[in-house]
Structures are given as structure tokens and as C-alpha cells.
Scaffold this motif. Sequence first.
Motif: not given
Length: 410
Positions: A330-334, A373-379
Motif C-alpha cells: 500500500v502506497v500512502p497518500p502524500l 497547506k496543500r492536500s495534494f490530490p495528485g500526490n
Amino acid sequence: MSTISGNVTGESRELILIVDDELRIRDSLSLALHSFGYRTIVASNVAQAIDAVRRSNVDLILTDLNMPGDTGLDLLHQVKKEDPTVSVVMMTAFGSIETAVSAMKEGAEDYLLKPVELGTLEILVNKILEKRHLRKENQRLSAENRALKENLDVRYHLASMLGTSPQVQELQKSIKLYLKVRTPVLILGEPGSQLSEIAQILHYNSPWSSNSLIQFNCSMVPGEFHEPQLFGIEERVQDGVRLRGAPGLVEKAHFGSMILSDIDHIEKRCQGMLSRVFNQKKTQRSGGTHFYEADVRIIGTAHEKEIEMRVRKNKFRWDLWEFMSDNVIVVPPLRTRKEDLPILVLAEAKRLGHFYGKQIQSVHPQVIEELSKRSFPGNYRELEALIETAVLSSQQSVLAWSDFKSVTEN
């Protein structure tokens, strides 16, 4: 040289050197800084200040700009020779602001106007020392990650795997577990998480790394082409004409590895043929009856929520899911490992800087602060794109937040 020691509760805080020829100012600033939780030492001239820097592990210097004899600028130049990591702030009267600004161009961190307003002093000191802490932490992470990479003993590595967060340590542990075995593996993660690249790590660091590595993207190739491309076509006669057969990619990967990106999108009939490869190490070409050896290490990648949805909708066979879900990386989200941002950003900035012929040596702390502060949906792909834009814009060895035009303008 007089010294004032503060009783700071809890962990010992950073040490600040106050340099001013007026005793009243030295004492008042020292008391104020103690109340903020910092330790202080004081000096009345440049010679005493240099002696203090040599004797003590000073984190920050607050120095008067205009003093009898050597000035604050003289101190700045000497300190940078003694210890370039020490931060220096100039204290000056209103009429000397221009000189203070010039000092910043020569390496001073900032300046304060006299008489010093204590609220401004606290905000500035906290900000500067937080940046210093971040720089030191960055250096520590770099050293630790060098050790981690050596421990992993991988010849092919990714910047996105760097870090010391529990999530990335678990990822490194999982990768190491599957380096030497031929068990089929399923790599799960969100879009932009470099799933295929991690699959390559498993192959290039395996005992069969010299054998074939074949990659096939199941979602990019139309379903009607899956069977002939993956499993080949048997030689046949059509309308009196003998058509030559051709081996499929699975057959070509015999004794090697095959990466099936978006494996849950593989055509339904091919899923049954893939099951035979898993269980019997054999494959059969389309339209044929003969079986061919296919001892292939299958590495599948998928987006976790999507593959589970496709299993529920019977678009991906349950038996394949059961077989592969026992061996998952499992690769964790950024967004769940932002403590790794300092080392991730620095590593990617240096890599891209080298690629574009730019000498990026460090990253300004504000970059990490703003990116956090970013959520990084594109990781990691999103982070990589942002850094690439910034590196192309940068004209300095320090990557600054102003280089991230696409972010700041939005």
C-alpha cells in the motif's frame, strides 16, 4: 563579557546572543527573550561577540548596527566566516534602515527598528528560529535517508520513497519483503503515487532482474486487444492462407516480470487466462490448443477504491482478487506524510535542477511551509509538477516560494 542565564522550563531552547554597547538595552532584551522561553548571552562589542560564537553554540545574534569601533556589519562578516549557519538580525534606528537592508543582502536574516517593540521581537525571533530548526531537520533527514537507502540495498530508487514518517517506513519495509520472491504482488495507491515505478523497483532488485520486464497498461489499451497482445495468436489457416502465429507478452516474460498497470481493467476473458498463469505457470495463445511455459512474476497496480468497486460489480474476478490481495503493498497518500516534505522537495529539486542544468542547493523554509497547506490530490506527481515549474523559474541556488508562480498566482 557578562552572561545572563534564564530558567527555561522543559526542553532547553535556542541560544540567542545580544550585542549592544548599551547595558540597558542588553538587559531589557535579555529579560524579554527569557520570557519568550529562550536562553541568552550578551556582549558589548564585536570582539566579545566573536568570542561568544566560538565558545557557545549560538543559534541567533541580535546586534546593534552602529556601535563604537567595529559595527554590526563587521560582526556579520566575521560571523559568516566563523559559522555560516548562525542567523543574524540587525537592530537599527530609523535613519539607518537603508544600511540594514544592505546588510540583509550580505547575509543578515532581517532587521529590527529601535526602540525594539517586544511583540515584533517575539514574532521575528520565533519565525527565524523555526526556519533554522527546519534547515537542521532537513539535514538530519538527508543523513537518515541516505542510511535508509543503503539499508534497502536497492539499485533503482525513487525520490518519493524518501522520508522517515511511519507510513514511508512501512512502505520501504513492504518493498524489501517482496524483493526476492516470485509471489504475485498487488500495489495499491491513489493516482499520482508512482505505482508502476515502485513495481519496477521490485523487478530491478530481484534475482531475475537480468530477465525480461514487460509492462502493459490495461486501462490504456482497448479491451478487444488485451487477449492478442497479452496471450498471443496461434498459427492458423484462414481462407486458404496460413497466418503466422505470434507469442504474447506473458509468454515473452517467461522467467522475468510483468507489470500490469490498472490490473482491474483487464478484459474479463483474459482474467481467466491470467488465473491459469498464476496457478499453472502456463499460457495458451488465442485460437490455439497448445500450452506454453509462462513462469512470470506478475506485479499488478490499481487504485484501491476502484478495484474494490470493480470486484463488487463483478468486473474483476473474485478469485483473482483473493489471490493477489494476500500480497499487497500500500502506497500512502502524500497528504498523510507531510513530515517528509522537506526531504522530498529537496531531493526532487536537486534531481530536476541537475536535469535542467541548474545548481539547486537548498529549499527556502517558506516553500515547505506553503506546500504543507496543500492536500495534494495528485500526490507525488502533483508535487513533482510544481517543483519542475519552480526549478525552471529559479535563478538562484536556493529554491524560493516566489519561484512557484503557478501556485502563488492562484
